[in-house]
Design a protein around this motif. Structure first.
Motif, short mmCIF file in Angstrom:
data_model
loop_
_atom_site.label_atom_id
_atom_site.label_comp_id
_atom_site.label_asym_id
_atom_site.label_seq_id
_atom_site.Cartn_x
_atom_site.Cartn_y
_atom_site.Cartn_z
N UNK A 399 0.75 -1.07 0.00
CA UNK A 399 -0.03 0.20 -0.01
C UNK A 399 1.01 1.38 -0.03
N UNK A 400 1.85 1.09 0.78
CA UNK A 400 2.84 2.23 0.75
C UNK A 400 3.89 2.51 -0.37
N UNK A 401 4.35 1.21 -0.72
CA UNK A 401 5.45 1.13 -1.99
C UNK A 401 4.93 0.24 -2.89
N UNK A 402 3.82 0.46 -3.88
CA UNK A 402 3.47 -0.65 -4.79
C UNK A 402 4.79 -1.28 -5.68
N UNK A 403 5.74 -0.64 -5.70
CA UNK A 403 6.89 -1.29 -6.63
C UNK A 403 7.92 -1.78 -5.65
N UNK A 404 7.55 -2.06 -4.36
CA UNK A 404 8.48 -2.72 -3.66
C UNK A 404 8.75 -4.28 -4.05
N UNK A 405 9.83 -4.51 -4.48
CA UNK A 405 9.95 -6.02 -5.10
C UNK A 405 10.48 -7.12 -4.18
N UNK A 428 6.73 -17.17 -7.62
CA UNK A 428 7.60 -17.19 -8.40
C UNK A 428 7.11 -16.79 -10.07
N UNK A 429 5.82 -17.47 -10.25
CA UNK A 429 5.05 -17.14 -11.34
C UNK A 429 4.71 -15.62 -11.52
N UNK A 430 4.05 -15.21 -10.28
CA UNK A 430 3.69 -13.77 -10.24
C UNK A 430 4.93 -12.82 -10.59
N UNK A 431 5.82 -13.34 -9.83
CA UNK A 431 6.91 -12.47 -10.39
C UNK A 431 7.60 -12.50 -11.59
N UNK A 432 7.46 -13.77 -12.45
CA UNK A 432 7.80 -13.71 -13.98
C UNK A 432 6.96 -12.99 -14.67
N UNK A 433 5.65 -12.98 -14.29
CA UNK A 433 4.58 -12.39 -15.14
C UNK A 433 4.58 -10.96 -14.92
N UNK A 434 4.96 -10.46 -13.77
CA UNK A 434 4.90 -9.08 -13.54
C UNK A 434 6.50 -8.48 -13.75
N UNK A 435 7.39 -9.46 -14.16
CA UNK A 435 8.84 -9.16 -14.68
C UNK A 435 9.51 -8.28 -13.33
N UNK A 436 9.37 -9.02 -12.24
CA UNK A 436 9.97 -8.57 -11.00
C UNK A 436 11.25 -9.66 -10.92
N UNK A 595 14.41 -4.02 -1.02
CA UNK A 595 13.57 -3.25 -1.79
C UNK A 595 12.95 -2.09 -0.82
N UNK A 596 13.19 -2.03 0.57
CA UNK A 596 12.86 -1.07 1.30
C UNK A 596 13.69 0.37 1.31
N UNK A 597 12.91 1.36 1.57
CA UNK A 597 13.45 2.71 1.27
C UNK A 597 14.48 2.86 2.13
N UNK A 598 14.94 2.07 3.17
CA UNK A 598 16.36 2.44 3.92
C UNK A 598 17.12 0.99 3.89
#
Length: 608
Positions: A399-405, A428-436, A595-598
């Motif tokens: 919710x705070x960082x949608x792009x957080x892989x 893993x499939x979700x990551x492949x499909x989303x190119x993460x 992937x966290x901001x810090x």
């Protein structure tokens, strides 16, 4: 009266200045332009910005000097946006005769805001006014662009006048390159500065040492240490503190402590530096002792001090001590807890496996947890295999960082620790499909004046045959010593030999093997990692340190581990209650805070 007010401003003496103000009111001079301008300047330089604004607003007429006093006051008191707005209002007033001082002040504010667009706008005004070749303005422009991370324009400003190299502009360039992780460029500027015969000052050395600390460049940092001794700058509190931080980030905590003990007068910066070093190395008791020494010597801690102290308690498992200091921040020193302090407590509970208390603490916090706090909780859930709470934390992060892989990687680790391989496949499939993509694990070690970087199962190094021969030799020796591979997080459908092979060729082990065949036996091996060391490698390196009779220091993205004689300085605290198997470069264990901001490793509290 105007001259006397200017003297009070130079002394930053609000008491005598206020008395002069009273005299001015009684004599009817408080509305005079020069008197009011100097009174406003006096209040702003004394830190009484509200009083300065009151004097300024009551002035019937305002000239360039009055506006400059207010802009400078805003900039120096941290009201950067107000400084920029005041400059805009001044230009709208149509005042002419703007001098270089007002441009320097507003450029300083722009640099603090890291607002490149505003800075370029002011740069245009500087060019139109004909001040671009003024040394002070050019220095301010360089500093502004460097702070806005626009190094191309910063370098271009310096080159406007080929003979205009000076220590101020060069130091701004160096600091900008260090902040943008371009330490080699910073070193190039430092060498150019010396080539042109310009003497570096304490700010220059602090920036260069800070760069060495960021990249853990021990040999270069030691050379700068020698430089500051030769130039007699070692007594500067900023320089000595950055040196402490540098040695700490290079794994040599004993040298940091030695430097601290050699400092004649301990400032709050020196105390913060040594407490932070103890925190990085997990020396919780030493950090507490240093904190108590700081307060007993009459120096007030600040919010940075408490971040380091709470981090040290977290890494050492001193939960009760950490809570005691957290709860006394306000009452003992008037410091309001900020987002970073709350995140430290979440991390502290998580590392100790007290997830229920961490969840309760989050719900009772007066502010919403940051991404860092949720990532700390998710990392703890991954270590403990807590699926429900982990999924909740992952949802909050998204919710705070949608792009957080890193969320997907951590969830995969939780499912793997519970043996839920179908869920792992789904992630893993979700990551492949989303190119993460997962962040690849790297380890690097400095040898023979060169940095050697390794990845898992790396076959690219010129000495790879010798390295892997050494790895096989080490594997046999540590198995004889009692080492048993921990394969719990690897897929169950793999054969045992395949699992062991995957673990054996992790990047940190390759780096250690290379160091063993490349470095003298008297030197400690210092390995840096961009991810957290996995449980199996942690166990293997303890055995290797014993078998080879070598000190091995690993700096991962979380803390330091000192391996010697079969033991680790962390005393296996982070493993004692571990339930989820190895974490690191194998399945689901990419990074505790990936992937966290810090997630960037351990920022120093010593900021120039």
């Amino acid at each position: 009266l105007s001259s006397a007010a200017r003297s009070a401003a130079a002394l930053a003496a609000p008491g005598p200045g206020a008395q002069l103000h009273c005299v001015g009111v009684r004599l009817g001079f408080d509305g005079e332009l020069f008197v009011a301008s100097n009174l406003a300047d006096m209040y702003s330089k004394s830190g009484l910005l509200a009083d300065a604004c009151r004097v300024f607003d009551q002035m019937p007429h305002k000239d360039t000097v009055a506006w400059t006093a207010m802009i400078d006051g805003y900039a120096k008191n941290g009201s950067l946006e107000k400084a920029a707005l005041a400059f805009r209002d001044m230009k709208r007033e149509g005042l002419v005769g703007t001098d270089q001082h007002v441009y320097c002040s507003v450029l300083s504010a722009s640099g603090g805001l890291k607002d490149g667009w505003l800075g370029r706008t002011i740069h245009s005004a500087v060019v139109k006014a004909g001040f671009e070749l003024e040394v002070a303005v050019r220095n301010a422009l360089t500093d502004m662009y460097a702070k806005a991370a626009d190094m191309e324009n910063a370098a271009r400003v310096v080159k406007i006048d080929p003979g205009g190299w000076n220590v101020v502009s060069a130091t701004s360039l160096i600091d900008g390159y260090v902040e943008t992780d371009s330490v080699e460029e910073a070193l190039r500027i430092f060498l150019e500065l010396q080539r042109q015969g310009v003497e570096p000052n304490e700010f220059t050395f602090s920036s260069m040492i800070k760069g060495c600390a960021t990249q853990a460049l021990l040999e270069q940092g030691a050379q700068f240490h020698a430089h500051v001794i030769k130039t007699n700058i070692i007594g500067d509190s900023f320089v000595s503190s950055t040196l402490m931080d540098m040695y700490g980030k290079c794994g040599l905590v004993s040298l940091s402590v030695q430097l601290f003990n050699e400092v004649e007068h301990h400032t709050d910066i020196a105390w913060n530096a040594v407490i932070n070093v103890f925190a990085q190395h997990g020396h919780g008791r030493d950090a507490i002792q240093a904190f108590d020494g700081m307060t007993s010597s009459g120096i007030r801690p600040n919010h940075i001090t408490y971040v380091s102290l709470l981090t040290a308690c977290s890494h050492a498992g001193l939960v009760d001590d950490g809570l005691k200091y957290f709860n006394s921040m306000k009452s003992a020193h008037g410091i309001e807890a900020k987002e970073e302090h709350y995140s430290c407590i979440i991390d502290m509970y998580g590392r100790a496996g007290r997830l229920a208390e961490a969840e309760k603490f989050i719900h009772e916090m007066p502010i919403k947890p940051s991404v860092y706090g949720w990532c700390s909780l998710l990392g703890a859930c991954r270590m403990r295999g807590n699926k429900e709470l982990g999924e909740f934390a992952a949802q909050k992060i998204m919710e705070l960082e949608p792009d957080n892989t890193g969320v997907h990687v951590s969830l995969s680790g939780i499912y793997a620790s519970l043996g839920q391989w179908e869920d792992v496949k789904a992630i893993r499939k979700l990551m492949r499909d989303s190119r993460i993509k997962k962040l690849p694990g790297f380890s690097w070690v400095d040898a023979n004046n060169k940095t050697h970087v390794f990845s898992s199962e790396d076959w690219s190094h010129p000495q790879q045959k010798k390295i892997y021969k050494k790895l096989e030799e080490l594997y046999e020796r540590i198995k004889e010593e009692g080492y048993v591979p921990d394969t719990r997080s690897l897929p169950s459908n793999l054969e045992d030999t395949a699992k062991e092979r995957i673990l054996r060729y992790h990047s940190e082990r390759i780096a250690v093997a290379f160091a063993l065949i490349s470095m003298p036996a008297t030197k400690p091996i210092i390995v840096k990692k961009n991810l957290r060391i996995c449980v199996d490698c942690h166990s293997a390196l303890k055995f290797i340190s014993k078998a080879e009779s070598r000190d091995i220091i690993v700096r991962d993205n979380s803390r330091f581990h000192h391996f010697a004689e079969g033991r680790c300085s962390c005393e296996d605290y982070w493993l004692k209650k571990h339930q989820g198997g190895p974490r690191g470069e194998n399945v689901g264990g990419k990074k505790r805070r990936l992937g966290c901001s810090r997630a960037k490793w351990a920022a120093s509290p010593v900021q120039r």
